[in-house]
Scaffold this motif. Structure first.
Motif, PDB file in Angstrom:
ATOM      1  N   UNK A  86       4.628  45.880  -3.301  1.00  0.00           N
ATOM      2  CA  UNK A  86       6.058  45.836  -2.849  1.00  0.00           C
ATOM      3  C   UNK A  86       6.505  47.234  -2.494  1.00  0.00           C
ATOM      4  N   UNK A  87       7.695  47.270  -1.775  1.00  0.00           N
ATOM      5  CA  UNK A  87       8.254  48.719  -0.777  1.00  0.00           C
ATOM      6  C   UNK A  87       7.990  49.218  -1.985  1.00  0.00           C
ATOM      7  N   UNK A  88       8.046  50.873  -2.163  1.00  0.00           N
ATOM      8  CA  UNK A  88       8.016  51.839  -3.103  1.00  0.00           C
ATOM      9  C   UNK A  88       9.998  52.554  -2.932  1.00  0.00           C
ATOM     10  N   UNK A  89       9.999  52.116  -1.349  1.00  0.00           N
ATOM     11  CA  UNK A  89      11.276  52.475  -1.469  1.00  0.00           C
ATOM     12  C   UNK A  89      12.491  51.130  -0.680  1.00  0.00           C
ATOM     13  N   UNK A  90      13.831  51.487  -1.121  1.00  0.00           N
ATOM     14  CA  UNK A  90      14.825  50.127  -0.312  1.00  0.00           C
ATOM     15  C   UNK A  90      14.855  49.805   0.909  1.00  0.00           C
ATOM     16  N   UNK A  91      14.973  49.076   1.867  1.00  0.00           N
ATOM     17  CA  UNK A  91      15.499  49.812   3.035  1.00  0.00           C
ATOM     18  C   UNK A  91      15.689  50.385   3.361  1.00  0.00           C
ATOM     19  N   UNK A  92      17.345  50.606   3.116  1.00  0.00           N
ATOM     20  CA  UNK A  92      17.912  51.602   3.582  1.00  0.00           C
ATOM     21  C   UNK A  92      17.427  53.066   2.818  1.00  0.00           C
TER      22      UNK A  92
END
Length: 510
Positions: free
Chosen positions: A78-84
């Motif tokens: 999963x991505x390490x950071x949120x989209x914003x």
């Protein structure tokens, strides 16, 4: 210091030699680098135009290709950071301070000196906005996207170190890239990053000083600029020591909130309806003319060709020279995203935000130029924005917010750079030692201060553009390498395999 590679010491030696030359003979340094830069833009303008257009086409191909489903990491990662947060970090590193510095000044400059139209006419107005969109749009972000994608793909999917040289192994071989040639490639990336960030620190300090001078009457001189860089250096070193998930992430999110606040305030205080109309018209003009602008080199008109060299070719070289720094940083924060999501996010969203930004500040600048008796186009670039604010009833608020925004962008650019330089000089470590980041932070601030004092910033900017030429060849190799590796992946994953046709059911015997 065991983790430090030879790239660190070689890069330090090259940067030190350039700074000593810049201090000892600033005029000679500027003249020599200026002549070489002029030669490259004149002789290889066609090359830059074709290359950058090919990069954009390749990015678009990846969006629609089945390989867009490949993840930059393990299949279940999963991505390490949120989209914003991800968008805020890539935008702050990629454009940030440049939008504030040029947001009003570039459209105004094109209005007064357009590429084709008569100056200060409605046609010049439209050209000014269209070419500003062109220079800061998908071509610029395409360069960043392709470098960042190659790095993220080989680092997170193939397990290679986060180095530029590691992305070239499928083309030039493992032995070459882990040997002398690989060191040369990584040194070029490090030197380009140091030079690029040092020029940003220098220009950022002059803009903050210009704003404080315009706002509070503080003297605009080297002493004030020295104090500004010193304060910012302390702040970004504190941020860098806290790590990627805290300092840079928090500051990048803060940047976006402050930038949106300034944008909204200027949108309301400026010619709101005209801004909306100019955005719509300019976006349409940009889309309609993008192919013509992408290949326009004016071979039979010396005056028009000079404008293209000074703006379009210069910008393409500038973005290429910034690609090692921005690309490495974007790659580092993009783990866990698919290729399609990555390219759409890096190529299209920042370009759209840039278009909105230039519509608001560019339209406001041109309208102020047309309405007041003062020729604000003759002001120093760092003072144009504050001159526009001066014509608004919200002058003080706008100026304060702008100074805060330049300062936070200033810190995040330097903060991101220390992280990237730390990675590149510690064998691609994803968590470089704090001591290495601090060393690079102090080094790049020192370079900026010394060159501000000696008047060598212009020569440093020339040097950065010169570095773009050899790095452009590396980008070509990176694209070939990425394509080869993706083609191998598509075969292994069966992404292009068509399902076998079903056999018609045999008729039952009667």
């Amino acid at each position: 210091m065991k983790k430090i590679s030879n790239v660190f010491w070689i890069s330090v030696a090259i940067v030190l030699a350039a700074v000593i030359f810049g201090v000892a003979a600033p005029k000679s340094f500027e003249e020599a680098t200026g002549n070489l830069q002029a030669f490259l833009t004149s002789a290889f303008g066609w090359y830059y135009l074709i290359l950058v257009t090919i990069i954009v086409i390749f990015c678009v191909f990846l969006i629609f290709s089945p390989v867009g489903a490949i993840k930059l990491g393990k299949p279940d990662e999963k991505p390490e950071f949120s989209r914003p947060s991800w968008f805020a970090m890539l935008f702050s590193a990629g454009m940030g301070i440049g939008l504030v510095f040029w947001g009003a000044a570039e459209p105004l400059s094109h209005f007064m000196d357009p590429p084709l139209a008569e100056p200060e006419t409605n046609s010049a107005y439209k050209e000014a906005m269209r070419y500003t969109f062109f220079h800061w749009g998908i071509h610029a972000w395409g360069i960043y996207a392709i470098v960042a994608l190659a790095l993220a793909y080989f680092n997170f999917r193939k397990g290679e170190p986060g180095l530029i040289s590691a992305t070239l192994k499928p083309v030039l071989g493992k032995k070459a890239m882990e040997g002398t040639f690989g060191t040369v490639v990584d040194v070029l990336a490090v030197v380009a990053t140091v030079v690029g960030v040092a020029t940003t620190l220098g220009f950022g300090a002059t803009q903050i000083n210009g704003g404080l001078s315009y706002l509070l009457g503080i003297p605009n001189n080297f002493t004030i600029q020295f104090i500004i860089i010193a304060v910012v250096t302390v702040l970004f070193i504190i941020s860098a020591s806290t790590g990627l998930g805290k300092g840079i992430k928090i500051l990048s999110n803060t940047n976006m909130f402050v930038a949106i606040a300034l944008l909204v305030l200027m949108f309301i205080a400026g010619p709101t309806i005209l801004i909306l109309n100019m955005f719509t018209d300019s976006l349409g003009g940009y889309i309609q003319n993008i192919i013509q602008m992408s290949f326009r080199i004016a071979p039979l008109n010396e005056e028009h060709r000079s404008w293209i060299n000074d703006w379009t070719i210069f910008y393409w070289a500038w973005w290429i020279s910034w690609a090692p720094f921005v690309g490495i940083f974007i790659a580092r924060v993009s783990r866990g995203r698919t290729i399609r999501e990555f390219v759409v996010g890096v190529l299209l969203l920042p370009a759209l935000v840039s278009f909105i930004w230039f519509s608001v500040f560019g339209t406001s600048a041109i309208e102020v130029q047309k309405a007041v008796n003062i020729d604000i186009s003759q002001l120093a670039t760092e003072e144009v924005l504050f001159a526009i604010f001066n014509e608004s009833s919200w002058s003080f608020i706008l100026s304060v917010v702008a100074i805060v925004l330049v300062s936070t962008f200033f810190i995040t650019s330097a903060d991101s750079a220390t992280f990237v330089l730390g990675m590149q000089t510690t064998y691609g470590s994803l968590i470089p030692p704090t001591s290495v980041k601090l060393t690079w932070g102090i080094a790049q601030s020192t370079v900026a201060i010394v060159l501000l004092y000696s008047g060598g910033l212009q020569a440093l900017q020339n040097t950065l553009v010169i570095a773009a030429f050899p790095f452009s060849i590396i980008i070509i190799l990176m694209m070939v390498s990425l394509y080869r590796s993706l083609a191998k992946d598509k075969k292994e994953l069966g992404l292009f395999h068509k399902p076998k046709p079903r056999k018609k059911p045999e008729k039952l015997e009667q």
